[in-house]
Design an enzyme around this catalytic site. Structure first.
Site, mmCIF file in Angstrom:
data_model
loop_
_atom_site.group_PDB
_atom_site.id
_atom_site.type_symbol
_atom_site.label_atom_id
_atom_site.label_comp_id
_atom_site.label_asym_id
_atom_site.label_seq_id
_atom_site.Cartn_x
_atom_site.Cartn_y
_atom_site.Cartn_z
ATOM 1 N N ASP A 23 38.571 31.460 76.701
ATOM 2 C CA ASP A 23 37.914 30.521 75.790
ATOM 3 C C ASP A 23 36.425 30.603 76.095
ATOM 4 O O ASP A 23 35.963 30.114 77.124
ATOM 5 C CB ASP A 23 38.466 29.104 76.047
ATOM 6 C CG ASP A 23 37.697 28.027 75.276
ATOM 7 O OD1 ASP A 23 36.827 28.379 74.456
ATOM 8 O OD2 ASP A 23 37.974 26.839 75.508
ATOM 9 N N LYS A 86 26.341 30.559 72.400
ATOM 10 C CA LYS A 86 27.346 30.767 71.355
ATOM 11 C C LYS A 86 26.800 30.383 69.973
ATOM 12 O O LYS A 86 27.213 30.930 68.956
ATOM 13 C CB LYS A 86 28.583 29.930 71.686
ATOM 14 C CG LYS A 86 29.786 30.177 70.786
ATOM 15 C CD LYS A 86 30.983 29.413 71.318
ATOM 16 C CE LYS A 86 32.200 29.546 70.431
ATOM 17 N NZ LYS A 86 33.355 28.822 71.017
ATOM 18 N N GLU A 186 40.307 29.533 67.713
ATOM 19 C CA GLU A 186 40.535 28.486 68.718
ATOM 20 C C GLU A 186 41.657 27.528 68.313
ATOM 21 O O GLU A 186 42.536 27.242 69.137
ATOM 22 C CB GLU A 186 39.228 27.727 68.995
ATOM 23 C CG GLU A 186 38.238 28.575 69.791
ATOM 24 C CD GLU A 186 36.804 28.064 69.754
ATOM 25 O OE1 GLU A 186 36.589 26.916 69.302
ATOM 26 O OE2 GLU A 186 35.902 28.812 70.164
ATOM 27 N N ASP A 210 38.857 19.259 67.277
ATOM 28 C CA ASP A 210 38.198 19.799 68.469
ATOM 29 C C ASP A 210 36.808 19.188 68.637
ATOM 30 O O ASP A 210 35.873 19.534 67.915
ATOM 31 C CB ASP A 210 38.111 21.329 68.348
ATOM 32 C CG ASP A 210 37.504 21.986 69.593
ATOM 33 O OD1 ASP A 210 36.927 21.269 70.444
ATOM 34 O OD2 ASP A 210 37.597 23.218 69.711
#
Ligand code: ADP
Ligand code: MG
Length: 618
Positions: A23, A86, A186, A210
């Protein structure tokens, strides 16, 4: 029908080799694997902790640190400490210019269209390189903890990542020395961690909520026949646990009547407050009051006040959930499972509001900051062929197509197409009166079929006699969820039909797939040149055939000189066809075209005048 497993790595892997799941998060990254008892487990190397902060620090003497150690430099050496990379992955400066102030390090904007770069000291780094450094750290920790080399990984990305962001993630893996077997969404990984989607028979609609450190997203997924499909995604890329911390700090600033300007100059204190706020937020899991001091500043907060502070933020996420459902054309009642992901979903208010909105209990048994990595490890295990009962064939790894004139590959289903899928194209004959049509099916990325893998060959027989170009042959490819390809060929004018079935994944290992992909890259240039030559040749051959046939059938409309000159040109074309020079072929084709065009017009005029003869106009 028996399930056909993709068994990507069967036979090509040594038993001991472990494929890890990673992850790669905005705030934290982690790596997981399947332990010998077949349970997914996150790796905690030498007690350094499971979460590796996604932070990279560049020291003055060139040393690079990643993780907790690097995180400490965020305050003391912000210019040389890169976080949240990211957010920049696969992005151009144009994409991020609205939030460039967010970064404390230097994001370079020399060319707004190309991908961003980051300047640290006098060196330039791409987000791919920086993410690569984080992945390398994870790889090394895994190797250290598992005492075995780790070369293969599954890496997760947000469902909303586009192709360029996914490719960037793949490339980062490559830089870290990892063979990225698959990029997985994800929310898909999180569902897998809860065992949702492991039964190929079940059909379910899942909401994955999330809430991480700096980003929020909600995805609506549908699982059917072992295939995950993203129905919609929604969210806010600047909403997360950091906002909760900030709300607490702002509250303390107000209560203690701290001058904001003064605080801006006191980075140390600002950071202490932020850390204390995060601590307090986490403490509310087991206590209802926090009461501490930093110097002479009172850091007091009770859970009720905390919940009031963050309520607007949480409401915002609920609105996103509402919109995601709307985009997926679904009602709350259509959702069968709700999965909680991200460290911030530990906050009781978040859980309560999400559960209330969806009107059901949410999945929160697993550690919310581990679930994505755990799911990635499960996916890795499936790809390793260790769970033969499970089919998670969600994309086709190689292109599928048929052979056309000159031995060229005509792709009908491109690689990475989501399965099940259906695609088709229409073809025709190249010779007059052609009764049979050979249909050869291939798999691979090369332009020439002889470099690809042949899956099947059959003849469509009994096409009624027609001039070349007149038959209409529809060729359809249907790739179903079991990985079986059905090829249908129908001549539309006569209804003549033929059908075959093949299993493209049968007898092909992951190594072979990869080799084929690699070859297509290495030979890309040559392939393109060869394809252009073959296309020119095919066109030239067809022209030769058409013109000679024209001369035979319609000589009465041409003078002897015209026939002679045409034949001479055609002979020249025939000769140049064997030369292997694409440009000279195309040039000759042009000449023939120019020369014969008036003949065709003449014939057309004649045909029209014949048709008009004897017909009176009313
Ligand atoms: P990302 O996916 O963005 O990398 P994570 O899922 O690791 O982020 O979430 C990090 C966030 O979770 C941080 O804001 C952190 O403060 C928050 N968090 C971690 N533990 C708790 C907790 N017990 N209660 C509330 N928030 C928490
Ligand atoms: Mg995350």
């Amino acid at each position: 029908m028996a399930k056909v497993s993709i068994n990507l790595a069967t036979g090509s892997l040594q038993k001991e080799e472990i494929i890890v799941g990673i992850d790669l998060g905005t705030t934290n990254s982690l790596v997981a694997f399947i332990d010998p008892d077949k349970n997914p487990k996150v790796i905690n190397d030498a007690g350094k902790g499971v979460l590796v902060p996604s932070v990279v620090h560049f020291g003055s003497t060139g040393e690079i640190t990643v993780g907790n150690e690097a995180k400490n430099y965020l305050i003391t050496d912000p210019q040389n400490t890169v976080f949240s990379v990211k957010r920049l992955l696969g992005r151009s400066y144009h994409d991020i210019e609205n939030y460039k102030d967010f970064f404390s390090y230097k994001v370079i904007d020399d060319d707004t269209e190309s991908l961003v770069k980051i300047k640290v000291g006098d060196k330039f780094y791409t987000p791919i390189e920086l993410s690569g450094l984080i992945l390398k750290e994870l790889k090394e920790r895994a190797e250290h903890a598992l005492k075995t080399p780790v070369n293969r990984a599954v890496i997760t990305v947000p469902a909303y990542f586009n192709d360029s962001q996914r490719q960037a993630t793949r490339d980062a893996g490559k830089l870290a020395g990892l063979d990225v077997l698959r990029i997985v969404n994800e929310p898909t990984a999180a569902s897998l961690a809860y065992g949702i989607g492991l039964n190929p028979e079940e059909t379910k609609t899942i909401a994955v909520y999330d809430l991480g450190g700096g980003t929020f997203d909600v995805s609506i997924l549908q699982i059917q026949n072992g295939i995950f499909e993203v129905l919609s995604t929604n969210g806010d890329t600047f909403l997360g646990g950091d906002d909760f911390d900030r709300a607490i700090v702002d509250y303390w600033i107000e209560k203690n009547q701290i001058d904001k300007k003064e605080l801006a100059n006191n980075r140390e204190l600002a950071q202490q407050l932020r850390l204390k706020a995060e601590e307090a937020k986490k403490a509310f899991a087991h206590q209802s009051l926090v009461n501490e001091k930093i110097g002479d500043i009172w850091c007091t907060l009770d859970r009720n006040t905390f919940e009031q502070l963050i309520l607007p933020k949480v409401e915002q996420t609920i609105l996103c959930c509402h919109n995601a459902l709307k985009d997926a054309n679904l009602d709350i009642g259509d959702i069968n499972e709700v999965v909680m992901v991200g460290g911030s979903t530990r906050t009781a208010l978040v859980k309560k509001m999400v559960s209330n909105f969806f009107g059901r209990e949410v999945h929160d048994d697993l550690n919310p900051d581990e679930v994505v990595a755990l799911g990635a490890a499960i996916q890795a295990d499936i790809l390793a062929g260790n769970r033969k009962d499970i089919l998670l064939l969600d994309v086709t790894p190689l292109s599928l197509g048929i052979e056309t004139m000159g031995g060229l590959m005509d792709v009908i289903i491109p690689r990475n197409s989501k399965v099940p899928t259906k695609a088709g194209r229409q073809y025709t004959t190249s010779v007059d009166g052609q009764a049979n049509m050979k249909i050869a099916v291939y798999q691979g990325e090369r332009d020439l079929v002889k470099e690809n893998r042949k899956l099947a060959e059959f003849d469509l027989k009994g096409i009624p006699g027609m001039p070349a170009g007149l038959p209409k042959v529809d060729i359809n490819f249907l790739l179903n969820a079991d990985g079986i390809l059905k090829i249908q060929a129908v001549e539309l004018r006569s209804g003549v039909k033929q059908e075959v079935e093949v299993t493209p994944t049968y007898g092909i290992t992951d190594d072979q797939v990869e080799q084929m992909l690699l070859d297509s890259v290495t030979h890309a240039k040559d392939d393109v040149a060869q394809r252009m030559l073959i296309e020119a040749r095919t066109e030239g051959e067809q022209m030769t055939y058409t013109v000679e046939r024209f001369l035979q059938k319609n000589s009465e409309y041409l003078s002897i000189a015209e026939i002679g000159a045409t034949q001479k040109l055609v002979n020249e074309l025939k000769e140049v066809l064997t030369s292997g020079n694409k440009d000279s072929i195309l040039k000759k084709i042009d000449e023939v075209n120019e020369f014969t065009r008036p003949f065709a017009e003449r014939l057309m005029d004649h045909a029209i005048s014949t048709a008009m003869k004897g017909k009176s106009i009313e």
